[in-house]
Design a protein around this motif. Structure first.
Motif, mmCIF file in Angstrom:
data_model
loop_
_atom_site.group_PDB
_atom_site.id
_atom_site.type_symbol
_atom_site.label_atom_id
_atom_site.label_comp_id
_atom_site.label_asym_id
_atom_site.label_seq_id
_atom_site.Cartn_x
_atom_site.Cartn_y
_atom_site.Cartn_z
ATOM 1 N N VAL A 110 -6.639 13.255 -6.534
ATOM 2 C CA VAL A 110 -6.651 13.156 -8.000
ATOM 3 C C VAL A 110 -7.206 11.791 -8.374
ATOM 4 C CG1 VAL A 110 -5.261 13.353 -10.096
ATOM 5 C CG2 VAL A 110 -4.449 14.410 -7.980
ATOM 6 N N THR A 111 -8.200 11.795 -9.254
ATOM 7 C CA THR A 111 -8.722 10.526 -9.760
ATOM 8 C C THR A 111 -8.419 10.454 -11.248
ATOM 9 O OG1 THR A 111 -10.490 10.575 -8.126
ATOM 10 C CG2 THR A 111 -10.797 9.073 -9.981
ATOM 11 N N PHE A 112 -7.895 9.326 -11.667
ATOM 12 C CA PHE A 112 -7.572 9.126 -13.084
ATOM 13 C C PHE A 112 -8.633 8.233 -13.715
ATOM 14 C CE2 PHE A 112 -3.560 10.108 -11.033
ATOM 15 C CZ PHE A 112 -2.949 10.973 -11.927
ATOM 16 N N GLY A 113 -8.864 8.424 -15.017
ATOM 17 C CA GLY A 113 -9.750 7.515 -15.754
ATOM 18 C C GLY A 113 -9.110 6.133 -15.773
ATOM 19 N N ALA A 114 -9.929 5.094 -15.671
ATOM 20 C CA ALA A 114 -9.389 3.736 -15.529
ATOM 21 C C ALA A 114 -8.510 3.341 -16.707
ATOM 22 C CB ALA A 114 -10.541 2.749 -15.375
ATOM 23 N N ARG A 115 -8.808 3.912 -17.923
ATOM 24 C CA ARG A 115 -8.048 3.480 -19.099
ATOM 25 C C ARG A 115 -6.632 4.046 -19.105
ATOM 26 N NH1 ARG A 115 -10.532 5.389 -23.823
ATOM 27 N NH2 ARG A 115 -11.772 6.712 -22.492
ATOM 28 N N ARG A 116 -6.453 5.250 -18.526
ATOM 29 C CA ARG A 116 -5.106 5.835 -18.543
ATOM 30 C C ARG A 116 -4.739 6.319 -17.143
ATOM 31 N NH1 ARG A 116 -4.424 10.588 -21.805
ATOM 32 N NH2 ARG A 116 -2.316 10.574 -20.954
ATOM 33 N N ALA A 117 -4.473 5.351 -16.270
ATOM 34 C CA ALA A 117 -4.098 5.707 -14.887
ATOM 35 C C ALA A 117 -2.668 5.267 -14.621
ATOM 36 C CB ALA A 117 -5.047 5.022 -13.912
ATOM 37 N N PRO A 118 -1.903 6.081 -13.910
ATOM 38 C CA PRO A 118 -0.528 5.680 -13.577
ATOM 39 C C PRO A 118 -0.539 4.629 -12.472
ATOM 40 C CG PRO A 118 -1.050 7.756 -12.506
ATOM 41 C CD PRO A 118 -2.241 7.392 -13.323
ATOM 42 N N THR A 119 0.556 3.917 -12.309
ATOM 43 C CA THR A 119 0.669 3.014 -11.163
ATOM 44 C C THR A 119 1.041 3.863 -9.943
ATOM 45 O OG1 THR A 119 3.024 2.705 -11.492
ATOM 46 C CG2 THR A 119 1.551 1.141 -12.618
ATOM 47 N N ALA A 120 0.903 3.265 -8.763
ATOM 48 C CA ALA A 120 1.255 3.995 -7.536
ATOM 49 C C ALA A 120 2.729 4.392 -7.569
ATOM 50 C CB ALA A 120 0.939 3.129 -6.322
ATOM 51 N N GLN A 121 3.578 3.511 -8.127
ATOM 52 C CA GLN A 121 5.024 3.824 -8.185
ATOM 53 C C GLN A 121 5.275 5.024 -9.087
ATOM 54 O OE1 GLN A 121 3.714 0.843 -8.380
ATOM 55 N NE2 GLN A 121 4.954 -0.659 -7.264
ATOM 56 N N GLU A 122 4.612 5.030 -10.247
ATOM 57 C CA GLU A 122 4.808 6.163 -11.177
ATOM 58 C C GLU A 122 4.380 7.469 -10.514
ATOM 59 O OE1 GLU A 122 4.084 4.170 -15.577
ATOM 60 O OE2 GLU A 122 2.370 4.674 -14.346
ATOM 61 N N LEU A 123 3.243 7.383 -9.832
ATOM 62 C CA LEU A 123 2.724 8.598 -9.219
ATOM 63 C C LEU A 123 3.642 9.105 -8.103
ATOM 64 C CD1 LEU A 123 -0.156 10.102 -9.636
ATOM 65 C CD2 LEU A 123 -0.306 9.575 -7.219
ATOM 66 N N SER A 124 4.083 8.188 -7.236
ATOM 67 C CA SER A 124 4.915 8.684 -6.121
ATOM 68 C C SER A 124 6.289 9.115 -6.598
ATOM 69 C CB SER A 124 4.990 7.675 -4.968
ATOM 70 O OG SER A 124 5.565 6.490 -5.426
ATOM 71 N N ALA A 125 6.752 8.578 -7.782
ATOM 72 C CA ALA A 125 8.019 9.072 -8.332
ATOM 73 C C ALA A 125 7.846 10.519 -8.787
ATOM 74 C CB ALA A 125 8.466 8.188 -9.489
ATOM 75 N N ALA A 126 6.664 10.823 -9.368
ATOM 76 C CA ALA A 126 6.435 12.188 -9.876
ATOM 77 C C ALA A 126 6.015 13.138 -8.758
ATOM 78 C CB ALA A 126 5.356 12.150 -10.962
ATOM 79 N N MET A 127 5.312 12.603 -7.757
ATOM 80 C CA MET A 127 4.809 13.461 -6.671
ATOM 81 C C MET A 127 5.126 12.791 -5.338
ATOM 82 S SD MET A 127 1.034 14.185 -8.097
ATOM 83 C CE MET A 127 0.705 14.087 -9.823
ATOM 84 N N PRO A 128 6.244 13.141 -4.754
ATOM 85 C CA PRO A 128 6.643 12.493 -3.501
ATOM 86 C C PRO A 128 5.544 12.613 -2.437
ATOM 87 C CG PRO A 128 8.390 13.878 -4.357
ATOM 88 C CD PRO A 128 7.205 14.127 -5.225
ATOM 89 N N GLY A 129 5.308 11.500 -1.745
ATOM 90 C CA GLY A 129 4.310 11.509 -0.664
ATOM 91 C C GLY A 129 2.924 11.109 -1.120
ATOM 92 N N ALA A 130 2.733 10.973 -2.457
ATOM 93 C CA ALA A 130 1.398 10.606 -2.951
ATOM 94 C C ALA A 130 1.091 9.161 -2.556
ATOM 95 C CB ALA A 130 1.361 10.746 -4.469
ATOM 96 N N ARG A 131 -0.188 8.884 -2.258
ATOM 97 C CA ARG A 131 -0.536 7.504 -1.899
ATOM 98 C C ARG A 131 -1.881 7.147 -2.497
ATOM 99 N NH1 ARG A 131 -3.891 8.021 2.807
ATOM 100 N NH2 ARG A 131 -3.952 10.230 3.258
ATOM 101 N N LEU A 132 -2.035 5.861 -2.749
ATOM 102 C CA LEU A 132 -3.274 5.371 -3.342
ATOM 103 C C LEU A 132 -4.354 5.328 -2.265
ATOM 104 C CD1 LEU A 132 -4.680 4.013 -5.801
ATOM 105 C CD2 LEU A 132 -3.907 1.815 -4.888
ATOM 106 N N LEU A 133 -5.525 5.942 -2.550
ATOM 107 C CA LEU A 133 -6.623 5.871 -1.580
ATOM 108 C C LEU A 133 -7.511 4.673 -1.896
ATOM 109 C CD1 LEU A 133 -7.721 9.606 -1.196
ATOM 110 C CD2 LEU A 133 -6.501 8.206 0.462
ATOM 111 N N HIS A 134 -7.977 4.618 -3.126
ATOM 112 C CA HIS A 134 -8.778 3.471 -3.581
ATOM 113 C C HIS A 134 -8.885 3.565 -5.098
ATOM 114 C CE1 HIS A 134 -12.057 6.355 -4.166
ATOM 115 N NE2 HIS A 134 -11.710 6.831 -2.988
#
Ligand code: ATP
Length: 328
Positions: free
Chosen positions: A254-278
């Motif tokens: 999943v790629t988010f637009g730079a203006r409205r992107a969640p932080t890695a913490q927000e994302l992994s709280a909502a989707m366990p196991g999610a990790r930032l690629l780049h």
């Protein structure tokens, strides 16, 4: 090339047991059951079992020291296991079968000071061919592998890749029913790797069981029908490559637009196991039915600009079962 291939041996009518060994090797598939091997206190193999069906190319992958060479040496009879058996067609492997295995060892087994044709013809004669037949076969294979201009050169003067080709010819000369190769692709350039794969495919097409070890997972992924993954002397995965790929968890990117992107913490709280690629691109582990759920959750977190499901590769499966990121 019509003069080169298993058919040439089967058509032979001359005396000698080469025909018998070649046809013995053609019977049934290879099965390795419960191989155990220790070197001092070091357990190199701990109950290794797998099979290599006839007419398939099976890749053997594992980190350095996982036990690949030890397994191959036991199958070819160069090493005795402490426990376990090697079966062909359900029966313990015989010396006749072993004599008909084509083995390409990792450490080069040929005479470095001998000229290419001389040693290949010598080997072919050991396999029972007449001088004329041996010369014909060696000429055909060296032409096929594009090394005819090195026929009169000493092996040690050839590049590593060309030495591998000579080694492959040595393994093929006996028209084996089973071809075992230890790291046959290491050191080969693209063209040489392509001709090596073509020859292995042809051998499998003739019903030969082809089994080779490799660190190059992409290569095993692309040319093997089956794979065996070894980790610290134990088989951690075995089966058809397409089934192995489907077995692991797929990844959604999943790629988010730079203006409205969640932080890695927000994302992994909502989707366990999610990790930032780049940047703002994340990888989310997901089962076959999870795409809708992941997309809804992502839309709730920000502006989604790209969303894709990525097919697992053998490299992903390897990383999962070996807890590491590559074969090395
Ligand atoms: N002759 C030997 N004496 C002592 N230890 C050995 C011997 N041969 C292998 N080993 C050990 O057994 C383990 C398995 O080695 P093996 O060569 O089979 O691994 P491998 O998977 O082929 O590794 P690589 O990818 O580096 O070639 C290693 O720990 C190795 O050090």
């Amino acid at each position: 090339m019509s003069s080169v291939g298993a058919g040439a041996v089967r058509a032979r009518t001359g005396p000698g047991d080469r025909r018998d060994t070649a046809s013995a090797a053609g019977e049934g598939h290879l099965e390795v059951v419960g191989l155990t091997k220790r070197f001092g206190d070091r357990v190199a193999l701990d109950g290794v079992s797998f099979s290599v069906p006839r007419g398939t190319i099976t890749g053997f992958v594992g980190n350095n020291g996982s036990g690949k060479t030890t397994s191959l040496r036991i199958i070819t009879g160069l090493l005795e296991p402490d426990a376990g058996t090697v079966l062909v067609g359900g029966r313990p492997v015989t010396d006749a079968f072993r004599a008909a295995i084509g083995y390409m060892p990792e450490a080069r087994g040929l005479y470095r000071d001998m000229k290419v044709t001389r040693q290949l013809v010598y080997l072919a004669r050991l396999y029972g061919m007449s001088k004329a037949e041996a010369e014909r076969e060696v000429a055909a294979w060296t032409a096929r592998l594009g090394i005819e201009r090195y026929r009169s050169a000493k092996l040690k003067t050839l590049s590593l890749g060309n030495q591998q080709r000579v080694q492959l010819i040595a393994a093929l000369l006996n028209h084996p029913g089973l071809l075992i190769l230890d790291e046959p692709f290491s050191g080969l350039d693209r063209a040489a790797a392509a001709s090596m794969s073509e020859i292995l495919r042809e051998a499998a097409g003739r019903g030969v069981g082809v089994f080779f070890s490799s660190h190059q997972l992409d290569l095993v992924d692309s040319i093997c029908e089956r794979a065996v993954i070894l980790r610290r002397g134990t088989v951690v995965a075995e089966g058809r490559v397409d089934e192995l790929r489907d077995r692991g968890s797929a990844t959604i990117r999943v790629t988010f637009g730079a203006r409205r992107a969640p932080t890695a913490q927000e994302l992994s709280a909502a989707m366990p196991g999610a990790r930032l690629l780049h940047g703002t691109t994340f990888a989310v582990p997901a089962g076959a039915d999870d795409a809708g759920r992941v997309l809804r959750a992502a839309l709730g977190l920000g502006e989604v600009t790209e969303f894709s499901r990525r097919r697992q590769t053998l490299g992903d499966v390897f990383a999962e079962v070996s807890d590491e990121t590559g074969a090395k």
